[in-house]
Design a protein around this motif. Structure first.
Motif, mmCIF file in Angstrom:
data_model
loop_
_atom_site.group_PDB
_atom_site.id
_atom_site.type_symbol
_atom_site.label_atom_id
_atom_site.label_comp_id
_atom_site.label_asym_id
_atom_site.label_seq_id
_atom_site.Cartn_x
_atom_site.Cartn_y
_atom_site.Cartn_z
ATOM 1 N N UNK A 130 49.551 104.762 42.650
ATOM 2 C CA UNK A 130 49.887 104.155 43.640
ATOM 3 C C UNK A 130 48.634 103.915 44.734
ATOM 4 N N UNK A 131 47.561 104.875 44.708
ATOM 5 C CA UNK A 131 46.506 104.794 45.641
ATOM 6 C C UNK A 131 45.578 103.582 45.754
ATOM 7 N N UNK A 132 44.854 103.246 46.566
ATOM 8 C CA UNK A 132 44.065 102.049 46.789
ATOM 9 C C UNK A 132 43.497 101.687 45.842
ATOM 10 N N UNK A 133 42.714 102.910 45.193
ATOM 11 C CA UNK A 133 41.687 102.703 44.158
ATOM 12 C C UNK A 133 42.214 102.497 42.909
ATOM 13 N N UNK A 134 43.436 103.067 42.516
ATOM 14 C CA UNK A 134 44.389 102.883 41.318
ATOM 15 C C UNK A 134 44.635 101.440 41.419
ATOM 16 N N UNK A 135 45.160 101.042 42.501
ATOM 17 C CA UNK A 135 45.780 99.456 42.743
ATOM 18 C C UNK A 135 44.353 98.613 42.421
ATOM 19 N N UNK A 136 43.499 98.964 42.846
ATOM 20 C CA UNK A 136 42.107 97.959 42.789
ATOM 21 C C UNK A 136 41.831 98.110 41.216
ATOM 22 N N UNK A 184 48.273 85.527 33.598
ATOM 23 C CA UNK A 184 49.594 85.906 33.491
ATOM 24 C C UNK A 184 50.234 86.573 34.545
ATOM 25 N N UNK A 185 51.532 87.025 34.219
ATOM 26 C CA UNK A 185 52.374 87.501 35.327
ATOM 27 C C UNK A 185 51.922 88.944 35.686
ATOM 28 N N UNK A 186 51.458 89.548 34.622
ATOM 29 C CA UNK A 186 51.071 90.965 34.724
ATOM 30 C C UNK A 186 49.837 91.024 35.802
ATOM 31 N N UNK A 187 48.760 90.055 35.492
ATOM 32 C CA UNK A 187 47.789 90.085 36.581
ATOM 33 C C UNK A 187 48.209 89.575 37.825
ATOM 34 N N UNK A 188 48.925 88.674 38.002
ATOM 35 C CA UNK A 188 49.549 88.189 39.420
ATOM 36 C C UNK A 188 49.877 89.051 40.044
ATOM 37 N N UNK A 189 50.907 89.937 39.620
ATOM 38 C CA UNK A 189 51.636 91.036 40.387
ATOM 39 C C UNK A 189 50.472 92.174 40.853
ATOM 40 N N UNK A 190 49.952 92.376 39.781
ATOM 41 C CA UNK A 190 48.733 93.420 40.034
ATOM 42 C C UNK A 190 47.753 92.967 41.183
ATOM 43 N N UNK A 192 48.562 90.529 43.588
ATOM 44 C CA UNK A 192 49.357 90.541 44.893
ATOM 45 C C UNK A 192 49.197 92.100 45.658
ATOM 46 N N UNK A 193 49.493 92.862 44.701
ATOM 47 C CA UNK A 193 49.687 94.373 45.189
ATOM 48 C C UNK A 193 48.382 94.576 45.834
ATOM 49 N N UNK A 194 47.163 94.643 45.078
ATOM 50 C CA UNK A 194 45.810 94.843 45.590
ATOM 51 C C UNK A 194 45.603 94.171 46.742
ATOM 52 N N UNK A 195 45.541 92.906 46.835
ATOM 53 C CA UNK A 195 45.310 92.026 47.798
ATOM 54 C C UNK A 195 45.993 92.209 49.213
#
Length: 300
Positions: A130-136, A184-190, A192-195
């Motif tokens: 859940x860290x910034x780097x992990x989410x990026x 797809x949906x996995x990339x979309x979710x990732x 949104x969380x990152x941005x």
């Protein structure tokens, strides 16, 4: 090489950089190949680019064969020098292209390396924090795997290029060609969380810019930075070998074909100008089928 030759090389590099929009790696190879020719000219007492004739080009190729360069390297060097002299003819610096009639050695077909689906899952697991780097890192991996875009294309994505409603990205490819890629949906979710979370925390006012992916300082990520991130992932996932960034592009194409996508669609998604560039992946899928058959058929 004399000053005139160096000036010609400088003009050619500017031409392929500005007008052709070649990548930094392609430009580096062109420069090295032409400088290698200059060394040969010095050895043969050829004082000017105008002095190089077809016989000299043949001798140069023979020397390359004797030094046991790979066929791919030989083909690249001939192509570089042919393009260089074509440019010199256009600029009316020389009258003939001594490399135009040289036959290029046929390249050995190199089957692209790719990751199996279970290996991709391990890579996604190492950036599930859940860290910034992990989410990026997760958003970066999702986008590269979901779209098959080149790492250089990924580094150049800006926020305005992304449409999260339609799951598309406007990509600027080779030769300034633009294309739309789908995710797809996995990339979309990732994404949104990152941005919405991580990118904002990584950014600061001093580093305000439109680029999507940033490093820990908030500045735009580089191709080298992406390569470092991917190699760190593979180490953490305990996968053998090093990850070349292009492996994710190979994986994208291979997994699509293995799951029934047609070659023309994959060609368009990859941004290949010629179908022959995409057809190399059919050899990967045939090898996959062969291994599956040998592993599962009772009388294989």
């Amino acid at each position: 090489m004399d000053l005139f030759g160096k000036t010609c090389l400088h003009s050619f590099i500017e031409y392929i950089q500005i007008e052709k929009n070649y990548s930094e790696y392609t430009i580096q190879y062109y420069q090295e190949d032409i400088e290698h020719l200059f060394l040969f000219m010095n050895e043969q007492n050829l004082h000017s680019l105008k002095d190089v004739e077809y016989f000299d080009a043949r001798l140069y190729l023979t020397q390359l064969f004797e030094k046991e360069y790979s066929r791919a390297t030989l083909a690249r060097k001939i192509s570089s020098l042919r393009s260089f002299y074509k440019f010199l003819m256009r600029e009316q610096i020389v009258d003939d292209n001594p490399f135009a009639l040289l036959s290029q050695p046929k390249k050995h077909l190199r089957v692209p390396k790719f990751f199996y689906e279970e290996e991709m899952e391990k890579l996604f697991d190492v950036c599930s924090g859940t860290s910034e780097i992990d989410q990026r890192n997760k958003a970066l991996l999702e986008i590269l795997y979901a779209t098959g875009i080149r790492v250089s294309e990924c580094a150049n994505i800006t926020l305005k290029d992304i449409d999260l409603d339609f799951d598309t990205i406007l990509v600027k490819g080779k030769g300034r060609k633009e294309r739309i890629v789908i995710f797809g949906s996995f990339a979309n979710e990732a994404l949104k969380t990152y941005i919405n979370e991580s990118r904002q925390r990584l950014m600061n006012k001093a580093h305000d810019h439109p680029y999507l992916f940033v490093n820990y300082r908030g500045t735009p990520i580089t191709v080298r930075g992406i390569r470092h991130i991917l190699n760190t992932m593979i180490e953490k996932a305990a996968l053998t070998g090093k990850m070349h960034p292009h492996m994710l592009r190979h994986t994208f194409a291979t997994h699509l074909l293995n799951n029934g996508a047609d070659l023309r669609t994959v060609q368009e998604l990859l941004g290949h100008a010629n179908l022959s560039s995409t057809q190399v992946y059919t050899h990967v899928t045939k090898e996959h089928l062969r291994k599956t058959y040998l592993s599962h058929h009772p009388r294989a």
